[in-house]
Design a protein around this motif. Structure first.
Motif, mmCIF file in Angstrom:
data_model
loop_
_atom_site.group_PDB
_atom_site.id
_atom_site.type_symbol
_atom_site.label_atom_id
_atom_site.label_comp_id
_atom_site.label_asym_id
_atom_site.label_seq_id
_atom_site.Cartn_x
_atom_site.Cartn_y
_atom_site.Cartn_z
ATOM 1 N N ASP A 399 31.354 -35.177 -61.225
ATOM 2 C CA ASP A 399 30.659 -33.907 -61.486
ATOM 3 C C ASP A 399 31.641 -32.853 -61.977
ATOM 4 O O ASP A 399 32.845 -32.940 -61.718
ATOM 5 C CB ASP A 399 30.021 -33.443 -60.161
ATOM 6 C CG ASP A 399 28.860 -32.499 -60.383
ATOM 7 O OD1 ASP A 399 28.570 -32.168 -61.538
ATOM 8 O OD2 ASP A 399 28.241 -32.111 -59.371
ATOM 9 N N ASP A 400 31.121 -31.885 -62.702
ATOM 10 C CA ASP A 400 31.910 -30.733 -63.175
ATOM 11 C C ASP A 400 33.145 -31.192 -63.956
ATOM 12 O O ASP A 400 34.226 -30.599 -63.831
ATOM 13 C CB ASP A 400 32.351 -29.841 -61.994
ATOM 14 C CG ASP A 400 31.204 -29.511 -61.061
ATOM 15 O OD1 ASP A 400 30.134 -29.159 -61.571
ATOM 16 O OD2 ASP A 400 31.367 -29.630 -59.828
ATOM 17 N N ASP A 422 30.614 -30.356 -67.463
ATOM 18 C CA ASP A 422 30.354 -29.103 -66.757
ATOM 19 C C ASP A 422 29.633 -28.102 -67.644
ATOM 20 O O ASP A 422 29.834 -28.058 -68.870
ATOM 21 C CB ASP A 422 31.669 -28.502 -66.268
ATOM 22 C CG ASP A 422 31.414 -27.345 -65.336
ATOM 23 O OD1 ASP A 422 30.850 -27.594 -64.249
ATOM 24 O OD2 ASP A 422 31.725 -26.189 -65.707
ATOM 25 N N GLU A 456 25.183 -31.045 -68.202
ATOM 26 C CA GLU A 456 24.429 -30.120 -67.349
ATOM 27 C C GLU A 456 24.565 -28.691 -67.868
ATOM 28 O O GLU A 456 25.473 -28.390 -68.654
ATOM 29 C CB GLU A 456 24.868 -30.226 -65.881
ATOM 30 C CG GLU A 456 26.292 -29.877 -65.609
ATOM 31 C CD GLU A 456 26.653 -30.003 -64.135
ATOM 32 O OE1 GLU A 456 25.830 -30.486 -63.339
ATOM 33 O OE2 GLU A 456 27.772 -29.603 -63.787
HETATM 34 CA CA CA Z 1 28.035 -29.789 -61.912
#
Ligand code: CA
Ligand code: C2E
Ligand code: CA
Length: 501
Positions: A399-400, A422, A456
């Motif tokens: 993630d990110d 991200d 995202e």
């Molecule tokens: Ca994220």
């Protein structure tokens, strides 16, 4: 819980103290009322004795020593003029030698006729017809002059206005309770002494505590006390709650079920249909609405509550999904955020397996999202756990991606399946030149590593189109969906149940 208990106890103590103070006040008032009534009673008896004294004074003129008709007439007249008097008599050697009563027969007077005692309570004699008599006597010609006060009159004086208190007339060592007979004196009562004659009016003290008295006389104040106690308890609770640590606050929120899942759909960029969702924790506070996970997730991680929080969340997710199990699309991608602590948690491993097992026929894909922002130092035990989960089909997403420094080392340590670009990179995508340089780099890197990508933070159609042309399969962002409660996700799942890609 502890604070509510303390606040309730304080409120209760305040109420009890208030009730005791009120009871004390009412008790004192009742004593004062009884004393007042006793005073009234004593003054009535005083008046009757005054009457007797006046009658005996009036017959002092009989000095012949003989009970002549004139002497008897005088006695008669005085007895008749005193409304409370029964008879007036002349006594010599404890014997009545002249009486206001007809017949003038010889009578004996019981009890003492000493010079000091001028009041006597007689249990009853043949003159009074057996009913008690208060006898007043005073020295007279060659003996004593006496006058008796009838029982019925004394009884009226001993009867109180309220009828609740029963007075007792006490003379010397005898007493005459209301509507009773003459008895030897028993102590233990309150006394009000006449300042004119040697008698007292005795009465029972009121009971210290009396519910009936409290309810009838103090009901309004008790109501006020109850309201004040509740207000005090509420203020104490507020005061105590100010000093609850954020950790404790979160613990209670988890226990009360205030941590709930929100769902943000992940969309297939080619078909525009929902391919899955990410589970995002929300703290649903009764007073202040939803609190962002950015505030409480770090608290949960620091205080070691993240495992419990994730467990609670996953249970709610299972509960939610069960309600749509019939029409849930197959192959849903379910992303859940995890923290460093999860790599040691057998409970978490068990929850993941349970989720997979419950919806086994729907062939869901569970994706654990490890954030690059918080370093996760993988231990052999953690590695083994992730390997076991992988063997059950669980995937890992980084993630990110691009916001931390450990991205590349994560790619080495974990078998990462997805990279989540991200939102800070996605946000830059715009028609202006060079806006896509960074995101292009990330996309190229992922492609070279043969990793799937999820972008995202997609907020515009331009961003969605750009990412689509770059071959990014999964998109997530406000342009498509904001994180929503399950009630809003469920109809969308129903619509996409025909085909999920
Ligand atoms: Ca994220
Ligand atoms: P995240 O995992 O990167 O989650 C995505 C965050 O971006 C979410 O914020 C989401 O609401 C937000 N977001 C999604 N689309 C857009 C968009 O188009 N524009 C913008 N500006 N934001 C978008 P949220 O829900 O506030 O979550 C914040 C972070 O809290 C999450 O970031 C995640 O790191 C953490 N978190 C949330 N729930 C959990 C949880 O259950 N466990 C753990 N360990 N962390 C969680
Ligand atoms: Ca995430």
């Amino acid at each position: 819980m502890r604070e509510s208990f303390i606040a309730s106890i304080c409120g209760l103590l305040f109420f009890i103290t208030g009730v005791l103070a009120l009871n004390w006040q009412l008790w004192h008032s009742e004593i004062a009322v009884r004393k007042q009534e006793a005073q009234l009673s004593a003054s009535l008896v005083d008046d009757m004795i005054d009457e007797a004294r006046k009658a005996t004074d009036a017959v002092r003129t009989i000095t012949t020593g003989l009970c002549t008709p004139d002497a008897q007439r005088l006695l008669n007249r005085e007895a008749a003029m005193g409304p409370h008097l029964r008879y007036v008599v002349l006594i010599r050697n404890s014997e009545v030698w002249c009486s206001s009563l007809l017949g003038n027969k010889s009578l004996r007077i019981q009890g003492s006729t000493s010079a000091t005692t001028n009041l006597t309570l007689y249990p009853g004699d043949e003159i009074s017809g057996g009913s008690p008599v208060l006898f007043y006597q005073t020295p007279g010609y060659s003996g004593y002059i006496g006058a008796s006060i009838g029982f019925s009159h004394i009884n009226i004086a001993l009867k109180t206005a309220s009828d609740k208190i029963l007075f007792t007339l006490v003379v010397g060592k005898n007493m005459l309770p209301y509507n009773s007979v003459v008895k030897p004196l028993a102590h233990g009562k309150l006394s009000l002494h006449s300042i004119h004659y040697p008698f007292s009016i005795d009465y029972e003290p009121p009971p210290f505590f009396n519910w009936e008295r409290l309810i009838t006389q103090g009901n309004f104040l008790m109501m006020i006390l109850a309201i004040m106690s509740s207000i005090i308890a509420w203020f104490i609770l507020r005061y105590l709650n100010q000093y609850i640590t954020p950790e404790e606050n979160l613990r209670r929120a988890i226990a009360r079920g205030e941590i709930v899942p929100f769902y943000q759909p992940i969309v297939n960029s080619a078909s525009g249909k929902i391919s899955g969702f990410e589970i995002l924790a929300r703290w649903k506070q009764p007073d202040s609405g939803f609190i962002s996970p950015d505030i409480f997730i770090p608290v949960a991680e620091k205080s070691g509550q993240i495992i419990e929080l994730t467990h609670v969340l996953m249970m709610r997710v299972i509960e939610d999904l069960r309600t749509v199990a019939l029409y849930m699309p197959e192959g849903l991608h379910i992303g859940i955020n995890i923290s460093a602590a999860h790599e040691h948690s057998e409970e978490f491993e068990y929850d993941c397996l349970q989720l997979l097992e419950i919806f086994a026929d729907k062939k869901i894909t569970l994706v654990l999202e490890i954030t690059e922002r918080e370093p996760l130092a993988l231990t052999p035990k953690g590695k083994a756990m992730f390997a076991r989960l992988r063997s059950h089909g669980v995937l890992l997403a980084l993630d990110d991606f691009g916001t931390g420094y450990s991205g590349i080392s994560y790619l080495n340590d974990f078998c990462i399946d997805y990279l989540k670009i991200d939102k800070s990179f996605v946000r830059r995508i715009s028609p202006s030149p060079d806006s896509t340089l960074l995101v292009d780099c990330v996309i190229d890197m992922a492609k070279n590593l043969s990793l799937s990508l999820i972008a995202e933070g997609v907020e515009t159609q331009y961003q969605a189109d750009y990412l689509n042309t770059k071959g990014i399969q999964f998109l997530q962002g406000y342009y498509f969906w904001r994180p929503v409660p399950f009630t809003r996700l469920a109809p969308a799942l129903l619509l996409s149940s025909r085909r999920v890609t």
